[in-house]
Design a protein around this motif. Structure first.
Motif, PDB file in Angstrom:
ATOM      1  N   GLU A 155     -23.046  45.925  20.796  1.00  0.00           N
ATOM      2  CA  GLU A 155     -22.056  47.014  20.794  1.00  0.00           C
ATOM      3  C   GLU A 155     -20.994  46.816  21.881  1.00  0.00           C
ATOM      4  OE1 GLU A 155     -25.189  47.113  21.572  1.00  0.00           O
ATOM      5  OE2 GLU A 155     -25.506  48.231  23.422  1.00  0.00           O
ATOM      6  N   ASN A 156     -21.282  45.994  22.885  1.00  0.00           N
ATOM      7  CA  ASN A 156     -20.322  45.767  23.972  1.00  0.00           C
ATOM      8  C   ASN A 156     -19.447  44.532  23.761  1.00  0.00           C
ATOM      9  OD1 ASN A 156     -21.366  47.979  25.430  1.00  0.00           O
ATOM     10  ND2 ASN A 156     -23.103  46.712  26.048  1.00  0.00           N
ATOM     11  N   VAL A 157     -19.678  43.837  22.667  1.00  0.00           N
ATOM     12  CA  VAL A 157     -18.890  42.629  22.417  1.00  0.00           C
ATOM     13  C   VAL A 157     -17.784  42.945  21.410  1.00  0.00           C
ATOM     14  CG1 VAL A 157     -18.945  40.270  21.501  1.00  0.00           C
ATOM     15  CG2 VAL A 157     -20.819  41.083  22.944  1.00  0.00           C
ATOM     16  N   LYS A 158     -16.545  42.686  21.861  1.00  0.00           N
ATOM     17  CA  LYS A 158     -15.392  43.013  21.011  1.00  0.00           C
ATOM     18  C   LYS A 158     -15.013  41.837  20.110  1.00  0.00           C
ATOM     19  CE  LYS A 158     -10.653  44.508  21.797  1.00  0.00           C
ATOM     20  NZ  LYS A 158     -10.058  43.181  21.848  1.00  0.00           N
ATOM     21  N   SER A 159     -15.049  40.639  20.671  1.00  0.00           N
ATOM     22  CA  SER A 159     -14.651  39.477  19.867  1.00  0.00           C
ATOM     23  C   SER A 159     -15.244  38.187  20.432  1.00  0.00           C
ATOM     24  CB  SER A 159     -13.123  39.377  19.809  1.00  0.00           C
ATOM     25  OG  SER A 159     -12.607  39.164  21.094  1.00  0.00           O
ATOM     26  N   PHE A 220     -18.605  39.030  12.548  1.00  0.00           N
ATOM     27  CA  PHE A 220     -17.301  39.399  13.116  1.00  0.00           C
ATOM     28  C   PHE A 220     -16.215  38.986  12.116  1.00  0.00           C
ATOM     29  CE2 PHE A 220     -19.696  39.712  16.955  1.00  0.00           C
ATOM     30  CZ  PHE A 220     -18.996  40.585  17.777  1.00  0.00           C
ATOM     31  N   PRO A 221     -15.182  39.833  11.931  1.00  0.00           N
ATOM     32  CA  PRO A 221     -14.109  39.437  11.009  1.00  0.00           C
ATOM     33  C   PRO A 221     -13.261  38.310  11.590  1.00  0.00           C
ATOM     34  CG  PRO A 221     -13.552  41.502  12.108  1.00  0.00           C
ATOM     35  CD  PRO A 221     -14.949  41.151  12.543  1.00  0.00           C
ATOM     36  N   ALA A 222     -12.483  37.651  10.731  1.00  0.00           N
ATOM     37  CA  ALA A 222     -11.653  36.515  11.164  1.00  0.00           C
ATOM     38  C   ALA A 222     -10.772  36.882  12.357  1.00  0.00           C
ATOM     39  CB  ALA A 222     -10.794  36.047   9.992  1.00  0.00           C
ATOM     40  N   ASP A 223     -10.214  38.094  12.354  1.00  0.00           N
ATOM     41  CA  ASP A 223      -9.291  38.490  13.432  1.00  0.00           C
ATOM     42  C   ASP A 223      -9.982  38.572  14.790  1.00  0.00           C
ATOM     43  OD1 ASP A 223      -7.226  38.601  11.714  1.00  0.00           O
ATOM     44  OD2 ASP A 223      -7.322  40.770  11.374  1.00  0.00           O
ATOM     45  N   ASP A 224     -11.300  38.697  14.804  1.00  0.00           N
ATOM     46  CA  ASP A 224     -12.031  38.801  16.079  1.00  0.00           C
ATOM     47  C   ASP A 224     -12.741  37.506  16.446  1.00  0.00           C
ATOM     48  OD1 ASP A 224     -11.178  41.374  16.387  1.00  0.00           O
ATOM     49  OD2 ASP A 224     -12.934  42.271  15.442  1.00  0.00           O
ATOM     50  N   ILE A 225     -12.267  36.406  15.893  1.00  0.00           N
ATOM     51  CA  ILE A 225     -12.808  35.086  16.275  1.00  0.00           C
ATOM     52  C   ILE A 225     -11.627  34.212  16.704  1.00  0.00           C
ATOM     53  CG2 ILE A 225     -14.144  33.061  15.532  1.00  0.00           C
ATOM     54  CD1 ILE A 225     -15.366  34.824  13.293  1.00  0.00           C
ATOM     55  N   GLU A 226     -11.650  33.750  17.956  1.00  0.00           N
ATOM     56  CA  GLU A 226     -10.589  32.871  18.460  1.00  0.00           C
ATOM     57  C   GLU A 226     -11.135  31.462  18.632  1.00  0.00           C
ATOM     58  OE1 GLU A 226      -8.618  34.282  22.317  1.00  0.00           O
ATOM     59  OE2 GLU A 226      -9.954  35.936  21.788  1.00  0.00           O
ATOM     60  N   VAL A 227     -10.238  30.487  18.588  1.00  0.00           N
ATOM     61  CA  VAL A 227     -10.619  29.116  18.942  1.00  0.00           C
ATOM     62  C   VAL A 227      -9.745  28.692  20.107  1.00  0.00           C
ATOM     63  CG1 VAL A 227     -10.622  26.700  18.201  1.00  0.00           C
ATOM     64  CG2 VAL A 227     -11.385  28.471  16.623  1.00  0.00           C
ATOM     65  N   VAL A 239     -17.517  35.379  25.009  1.00  0.00           N
ATOM     66  CA  VAL A 239     -17.298  36.629  24.267  1.00  0.00           C
ATOM     67  C   VAL A 239     -16.378  37.510  25.100  1.00  0.00           C
ATOM     68  CG1 VAL A 239     -19.529  36.567  23.047  1.00  0.00           C
ATOM     69  CG2 VAL A 239     -19.365  37.807  25.215  1.00  0.00           C
ATOM     70  N   ARG A 240     -15.527  38.260  24.419  1.00  0.00           N
ATOM     71  CA  ARG A 240     -14.716  39.276  25.090  1.00  0.00           C
ATOM     72  C   ARG A 240     -15.469  40.586  24.949  1.00  0.00           C
ATOM     73  NH1 ARG A 240      -9.369  37.737  26.067  1.00  0.00           N
ATOM     74  NH2 ARG A 240      -8.653  35.958  24.842  1.00  0.00           N
ATOM     75  N   SER A 241     -15.677  41.266  26.075  1.00  0.00           N
ATOM     76  CA  SER A 241     -16.411  42.529  26.000  1.00  0.00           C
ATOM     77  C   SER A 241     -15.420  43.674  25.767  1.00  0.00           C
ATOM     78  CB  SER A 241     -17.209  42.756  27.278  1.00  0.00           C
ATOM     79  OG  SER A 241     -16.358  43.279  28.279  1.00  0.00           O
ATOM     80  N   THR A 242     -15.938  44.810  25.381  1.00  0.00           N
ATOM     81  CA  THR A 242     -15.079  45.976  25.110  1.00  0.00           C
ATOM     82  C   THR A 242     -14.372  46.419  26.392  1.00  0.00           C
ATOM     83  OG1 THR A 242     -17.108  47.249  25.361  1.00  0.00           O
ATOM     84  CG2 THR A 242     -16.328  46.924  23.114  1.00  0.00           C
ATOM     85  N   SER A 243     -14.904  46.016  27.558  1.00  0.00           N
ATOM     86  CA  SER A 243     -14.274  46.383  28.840  1.00  0.00           C
ATOM     87  C   SER A 243     -13.083  45.489  29.171  1.00  0.00           C
ATOM     88  CB  SER A 243     -15.314  46.266  29.962  1.00  0.00           C
ATOM     89  OG  SER A 243     -15.676  44.900  30.103  1.00  0.00           O
ATOM     90  N   GLY A 244     -12.883  44.414  28.393  1.00  0.00           N
ATOM     91  CA  GLY A 244     -11.776  43.490  28.662  1.00  0.00           C
ATOM     92  C   GLY A 244     -12.211  42.273  29.464  1.00  0.00           C
ATOM     93  N   GLN A 245     -13.487  42.216  29.853  1.00  0.00           N
ATOM     94  CA  GLN A 245     -13.981  41.040  30.589  1.00  0.00           C
ATOM     95  C   GLN A 245     -14.415  39.954  29.604  1.00  0.00           C
ATOM     96  OE1 GLN A 245     -16.314  42.471  34.323  1.00  0.00           O
ATOM     97  NE2 GLN A 245     -16.667  43.952  32.702  1.00  0.00           N
TER      98      GLN A 245
END
Ligand code: NDP
Ligand code: MG
Length: 369
Positions: A155-159, A220-227, A239-245
């Motif tokens: 739940e704390n992982v945004k992308s 995770f949807p395509a928009d939330d996966i970076e390379v 991983v980017r957390s929901t806090s921005g870290q």
């Protein structure tokens, strides 16, 4: 003591797993293995490491040696040995059938064969849920993300941020790529791997496969996966957390870490490999050059379109890489072949594993080289 079976014993993953298990002989015992055609090599590895069962998955002859039982049917061997965990280190789409066979019979599947996830997609995970089999990813990026999600909480992982070394041609002028030979393409700067995945790493089709793999593994949807390009292969993903870290996982580029993490189900009694040395350790990150490596964008389209597109991406690429290894097409034509295949209508969504077989057969008919 946990019983382990290693599929693809003679491969890069298989051999690394044998090396790793030697260091954890109080926890893990390899009771069986599989090989496709290099049977002599497999027999030697079995005898050297006390492995008493070997399944040969092709018609290749295999010598009978005292103390080693040779099987010709993987399901029969699994049913007789009842291993706790099976490592799937088979290369290519042949790995999917093996994964399905394991899921039906074993509690844990340590999955290096990314093609199983790319082609099986949601079907593979619902099948695993139905049979109570836990799938633990072994691909280094996905092992890293799995670990980070486990420690941060889903739940704390945004992308997700998947790292890519960029392969051997990260800085080669684009116009020179046409002339790349198979011998040059199999030489990876940071990893020592089998020929197919090494070539995929040089075109970045491997990263495309990993984007699709991450989508199905972690939902995770395509928009939330970076390379992101990271040439040293020390940060295996983030991983980017929901806090921005941003949280990263680091270790030397040795597959023994993710393999042992899966075989030991996250509980390491001691280190699996060499400690990370910070002397002269420089870490760089840069944006992916999509023009140089259009294969990654193709994979994002496949995730968005779903249907059979991921199966087609994987299968057409496998056909093209095989043709490239045999010098029938050039390096940059690998992607052209896949692009042409993806331009057809593949909106049909497979609803069973037989459907996936049918899609593969259709790709083989359409992609003629
Ligand atoms: P290799 O080519 O080194 O080894 C492949 C293994 O699979 C060999 O044991 C081979 O047997 C067996 N095999 C080949 N074809 C078949 C078939 N049709 N049916 C059954 N078995 C077969 O591959 P890698 O070890 O490099 O890769 C294995 C998998 O792990 C791939 O899916 C790859 O993407 C993934 N992976 C690998 C990494 C690595 O570092 N190598 C990293 C991350 C993921 P034989 O020797 O007899 O041909
Ligand atoms: Mg990888």
């Amino acid at each position: 003591m946990r019983n382990v079976i290693i599929l693809g014993l003679t491969g890069s993953i298989g051999r690394t797993a044998v090396r790793g298990c030697r260091d954890f002989s109080n926890e893990l015992a390899i009771t069986g293995a599989s090989v496709h055609s290099r049977t002599q090599e497999a027999v030697r590895i079995c005898l050297e490491n006390g492995i008493r069962n070997l399944c040969v998955t092709s018609d290749a002859p295999c010598e009978e040696v005292p103390g080693l039982k040779v099987w010709r049917d993987l399901s029969l061997m699994l049913e007789a040995l009842r291993p706790h965990v099976v490592l799937n280190g088979i290369s290519g789409s042949a790995g999917l059938k093996a994964s399905v066979c394991v899921i039906k019979r074993c509690p844990v599947l340590a999955l290096a064969n990314k093609e199983s996830v790319v082609m099986g997609g949601k079907l593979l995970f619902s099948y695993a849920e139905k049979h109570g089999c836990r799938i633990i990813p072994v691909d280094s990026e996905h092992s890293a993300i799995d670990e980070l999600i486990l420690s941060e909480g889903r739940e704390n992982v945004k992308s997700l941020v998947i790292t890519a070394s960029g392969g051997p041609f990260r800085n080669t002028p684009v116009e020179e790529l046409k002339k790349v030979t198979p011998e040059q393409a199999v030489k990876h700067p940071t990893w020592n791997m089998g020929p197919k995945i090494s070539i995929d790493s040089s075109t970045l089709a491997n990263k495309g496969l990993e984007v699709i793999e991450a989508h199905y593994l972690f939902d995770f949807p395509a928009d939330d996966i970076e390379v992101v390009i990271h040439p040293q292969s020390v940060v295996h993903s983030m991983v980017r957390s929901t806090s921005g870290q941003v949280y990263a996982q680091m270790s030397p580029p040795d597959m023994v870490f993710p393999i042992m993490r899966a075989l030991l189900e996250y509980r390491f009694p001691h280190e699996a490999g060499k400690a990370l040395d910070f002397t002269n350790l420089n870490l760089n990150f840069m944006k992916l050059d999509e023009e140089r490596f259009p294969f990654v964008a193709d994979a994002y389209s496949c995730v968005r379109l779903e249907g059979s597109y991921p199966v087609v991406y994987n299968t057409a690429n496998e056909i093209a890489v095989d043709a490239f290894i045999k010098h029938r097409i050039g390096f940059t034509e690998i992607r052209d072949v896949v692009r042409r295949a993806l331009d057809l209508d593949w909106s049909f969504t497979p609803t069973c594993f037989e459907d996936i077989d049918e899609v593969q057969k259709k790709v083989f008919r359409e992609v003629r080289i």
